[in-house]
Motif scaffolding. Structure first.
Motif, PDB file in Angstrom:
ATOM      1  N   ASN A 166      25.758  52.413  43.931  1.00  0.00           N
ATOM      2  CA  ASN A 166      25.853  52.527  42.996  1.00  0.00           C
ATOM      3  C   ASN A 166      26.125  50.196  42.381  1.00  0.00           C
ATOM      4  N   TYR A 167      25.296  49.909  41.339  1.00  0.00           N
ATOM      5  CA  TYR A 167      25.399  48.962  40.952  1.00  0.00           C
ATOM      6  C   TYR A 167      27.182  48.446  40.259  1.00  0.00           C
ATOM      7  N   GLY A 168      26.832  49.322  38.978  1.00  0.00           N
ATOM      8  CA  GLY A 168      28.070  49.213  37.958  1.00  0.00           C
ATOM      9  C   GLY A 168      29.092  49.279  38.964  1.00  0.00           C
ATOM     10  N   ILE A 169      29.466  50.454  39.528  1.00  0.00           N
ATOM     11  CA  ILE A 169      30.443  50.734  39.675  1.00  0.00           C
ATOM     12  C   ILE A 169      31.009  50.066  41.075  1.00  0.00           C
ATOM     13  N   ALA A 170      30.090  49.463  41.690  1.00  0.00           N
ATOM     14  CA  ALA A 170      30.155  47.909  42.364  1.00  0.00           C
ATOM     15  C   ALA A 170      31.290  47.157  42.265  1.00  0.00           C
ATOM     16  N   ILE A 171      30.519  46.580  40.929  1.00  0.00           N
ATOM     17  CA  ILE A 171      30.357  45.822  40.145  1.00  0.00           C
ATOM     18  C   ILE A 171      32.343  45.163  39.416  1.00  0.00           C
ATOM     19  N   ILE A 172      32.406  46.731  39.168  1.00  0.00           N
ATOM     20  CA  ILE A 172      33.657  47.235  39.120  1.00  0.00           C
ATOM     21  C   ILE A 172      34.944  46.505  39.497  1.00  0.00           C
ATOM     22  N   VAL A 173      34.462  47.590  40.655  1.00  0.00           N
ATOM     23  CA  VAL A 173      35.719  47.172  41.951  1.00  0.00           C
ATOM     24  C   VAL A 173      35.255  46.395  42.796  1.00  0.00           C
ATOM     25  N   PHE A 174      34.350  44.992  42.478  1.00  0.00           N
ATOM     26  CA  PHE A 174      34.266  43.409  42.426  1.00  0.00           C
ATOM     27  C   PHE A 174      35.192  42.958  41.349  1.00  0.00           C
ATOM     28  N   SER A 175      35.024  42.971  40.197  1.00  0.00           N
ATOM     29  CA  SER A 175      36.107  42.051  38.974  1.00  0.00           C
ATOM     30  C   SER A 175      37.753  42.707  39.694  1.00  0.00           C
ATOM     31  N   ILE A 176      38.089  43.814  40.337  1.00  0.00           N
ATOM     32  CA  ILE A 176      39.310  44.305  40.516  1.00  0.00           C
ATOM     33  C   ILE A 176      39.443  43.278  41.418  1.00  0.00           C
ATOM     34  N   LEU A 177      38.660  43.209  42.618  1.00  0.00           N
ATOM     35  CA  LEU A 177      39.520  42.266  43.558  1.00  0.00           C
ATOM     36  C   LEU A 177      39.660  41.006  43.211  1.00  0.00           C
ATOM     37  N   LEU A 178      38.384  40.176  42.561  1.00  0.00           N
ATOM     38  CA  LEU A 178      38.108  38.653  41.863  1.00  0.00           C
ATOM     39  C   LEU A 178      39.523  38.715  41.045  1.00  0.00           C
ATOM     40  N   ARG A 179      40.174  39.857  40.626  1.00  0.00           N
ATOM     41  CA  ARG A 179      41.132  39.512  39.361  1.00  0.00           C
ATOM     42  C   ARG A 179      42.642  39.483  40.446  1.00  0.00           C
ATOM     43  N   LEU A 180      42.431  40.426  41.355  1.00  0.00           N
ATOM     44  CA  LEU A 180      43.897  40.491  42.275  1.00  0.00           C
ATOM     45  C   LEU A 180      43.495  39.060  42.693  1.00  0.00           C
ATOM     46  N   ILE A 181      42.975  38.360  43.235  1.00  0.00           N
ATOM     47  CA  ILE A 181      42.593  37.002  43.813  1.00  0.00           C
ATOM     48  C   ILE A 181      43.653  36.228  43.328  1.00  0.00           C
ATOM     49  N   LEU A 182      43.019  36.165  42.269  1.00  0.00           N
ATOM     50  CA  LEU A 182      42.923  34.730  40.762  1.00  0.00           C
ATOM     51  C   LEU A 182      44.841  34.919  40.085  1.00  0.00           C
ATOM     52  N   ILE A 183      45.215  36.220  40.422  1.00  0.00           N
ATOM     53  CA  ILE A 183      46.496  36.663  40.321  1.00  0.00           C
ATOM     54  C   ILE A 183      47.977  35.742  39.938  1.00  0.00           C
ATOM     55  N   PRO A 184      47.686  34.498  41.333  1.00  0.00           N
ATOM     56  CA  PRO A 184      48.636  33.383  41.606  1.00  0.00           C
ATOM     57  C   PRO A 184      48.319  32.748  40.826  1.00  0.00           C
ATOM     58  N   ILE A 185      46.924  31.962  39.873  1.00  0.00           N
ATOM     59  CA  ILE A 185      46.689  31.327  39.308  1.00  0.00           C
ATOM     60  C   ILE A 185      47.351  31.791  37.871  1.00  0.00           C
ATOM     61  N   THR A 186      46.757  32.789  37.930  1.00  0.00           N
ATOM     62  CA  THR A 186      46.923  33.342  36.547  1.00  0.00           C
ATOM     63  C   THR A 186      48.591  33.468  35.885  1.00  0.00           C
ATOM     64  N   ILE A 187      49.925  33.078  36.907  1.00  0.00           N
ATOM     65  CA  ILE A 187      50.998  33.424  36.588  1.00  0.00           C
ATOM     66  C   ILE A 187      50.946  32.162  36.401  1.00  0.00           C
ATOM     67  N   LYS A 188      50.156  31.174  37.391  1.00  0.00           N
ATOM     68  CA  LYS A 188      50.662  29.430  37.315  1.00  0.00           C
ATOM     69  C   LYS A 188      50.166  29.308  35.989  1.00  0.00           C
ATOM     70  N   GLN A 189      49.374  29.152  34.868  1.00  0.00           N
ATOM     71  CA  GLN A 189      49.011  29.056  33.884  1.00  0.00           C
ATOM     72  C   GLN A 189      50.018  29.440  33.227  1.00  0.00           C
ATOM     73  N   GLN A 190      50.781  30.765  32.758  1.00  0.00           N
ATOM     74  CA  GLN A 190      51.071  31.235  31.702  1.00  0.00           C
ATOM     75  C   GLN A 190      52.278  30.827  32.152  1.00  0.00           C
ATOM     76  N   LYS A 191      52.969  30.530  33.193  1.00  0.00           N
ATOM     77  CA  LYS A 191      54.211  29.032  32.992  1.00  0.00           C
ATOM     78  C   LYS A 191      54.025  28.206  32.600  1.00  0.00           C
ATOM     79  N   SER A 192      52.674  26.992  33.079  1.00  0.00           N
ATOM     80  CA  SER A 192      52.279  25.948  32.882  1.00  0.00           C
ATOM     81  C   SER A 192      52.546  25.929  31.679  1.00  0.00           C
TER      82      SER A 192
END
Length: 307
Positions: free
Chosen positions: A21-47
């Protein structure tokens, strides 16, 4: 950018093959990508918070050495070294975020190329057919239309194979297998993710995801501007004389962002396939959760350090 789209395509297709299912695959992909970007998000907030605090110290130095530019530069460099602060610290993360946004846009708008890895010649043949059917008019998102055409051909072949007396069964079976490899199930909760809102004005369902996306964009910007406003207020609280004027300027800027961003968002969401709008919607929701949690964590840590 194409390199990132290729990598993201393998990941998205992996989830699609598991879920179908394309829609559910996009949701799972989005979650994975956001998890990978968490360190960058934390760094941005601290900056962002560190930049706000640095402004007060910079103001003191500028006031003290306003008539001595050379000493001002020396003290500024020394301050950066002492605080381990770089004025370009947010540049890398900002550039990376832009690259990811553009890469995902290409991925979702060209899923046959980046996700299904369909041969370019095959895509070009379908593109030519669709252009001819549209009296020479090029499609806004050719691969999205190709997916619809592939689905129609697949259903047609299935109907032909239902006839037990069909003569060219082997040929049709091969065609069905080729079409199966290119098919993408775009149905998601009663929505067709291949549809573009501006091209389907009579279908109210196409507005659901874009409207939710705009609402979450508004909430996301609101949370960000409140955090920035708080940080700046903490910095300028000692400068009572100019604080009102500065706070008014900050407020005007924030209001402009709050009104302009939803307008820009709905403009983009209205002309993009719903699959792209779904990715943005999920990313916005995850970003809101991240910011709330990270802001609370950073604030708690700062309070502990102050104590």
């Amino acid at each position: 950018m194409a390199f990132l789209s290729e990598i993201f395509g393998y990941i998205l297709n992996f989830f699609y093959e598991l879920i179908n299912n394309y829609g559910i695959a996009i949701i799972v992909f989005s979650i994975l990508l956001r998890l990978i970007l968490i360190p960058i998000t934390i760094k941005q907030q601290k900056s962002m918070k560190k930049t706000a605090k640095m402004q007060e110290k910079m103001k003191e130095i500028q006031e003290k050495y306003k008539n001595n530019p050379e000493k001002l530069n020396q003290e500024t460099i020394e301050l950066y070294k002492t605080e381990k602060f770089s004025p370009f610290s947010g540049c890398f993360s900002a550039i990376l975020q832009i690259l990811i946004i553009l890469s995902v846009f290409w991925l979702v708008s060209q899923p046959l190329t980046y996700m299904k890895k369909v041969d370019k010649q095959v895509i070009e043949e379908y593109r030519t057919k669709i252009t001819e059917e549209n009296n020479g008019e090029n499609a806004s998102y050719p691969e999205i239309q190709i997916i619809s055409k592939i689905e129609n051909e697949y259903q047609e072949v299935n109907n032909q194979l239902a006839d037990e007396n069909i003569e060219n069964r082997e040929e049709l079976e091969n065609k069905k297998e080729n079409l199966e490899n290119m098919r993408i199930n775009m149905e998601f909760l009663g929505l067709d993710l291949s549809k573009v809102p501006t091209q389907n004005l009579g279908d109210w369902k196409v507005y659901v995801i874009p409207v939710l996306y705009v609402i979450t964009s508004f909430i996301s910007i609101k949370i960000t501007t409140i955090a920035q406003k708080k940080a700046k207020k903490d910095v300028i609280v000692q400068d009572k004389e100019n604080s009102d004027e500065m706070m008014e300027s900050i407020g005007q800027m924030n209001n402009s962002m709050l009104y302009m961003t939803p307008i820009m968002s709905i403009s983009i969401a209205a002309i993009a396939p719903l699959g792209l709008a779904l990715y943005w919607l999920v990313s916005n929701i995850l970003m809101i959760i991240e910011r709330l949690i990270i802001n609370k964590f950073i604030s708690s840590k700062e309070d502990e350090e102050d104590e």
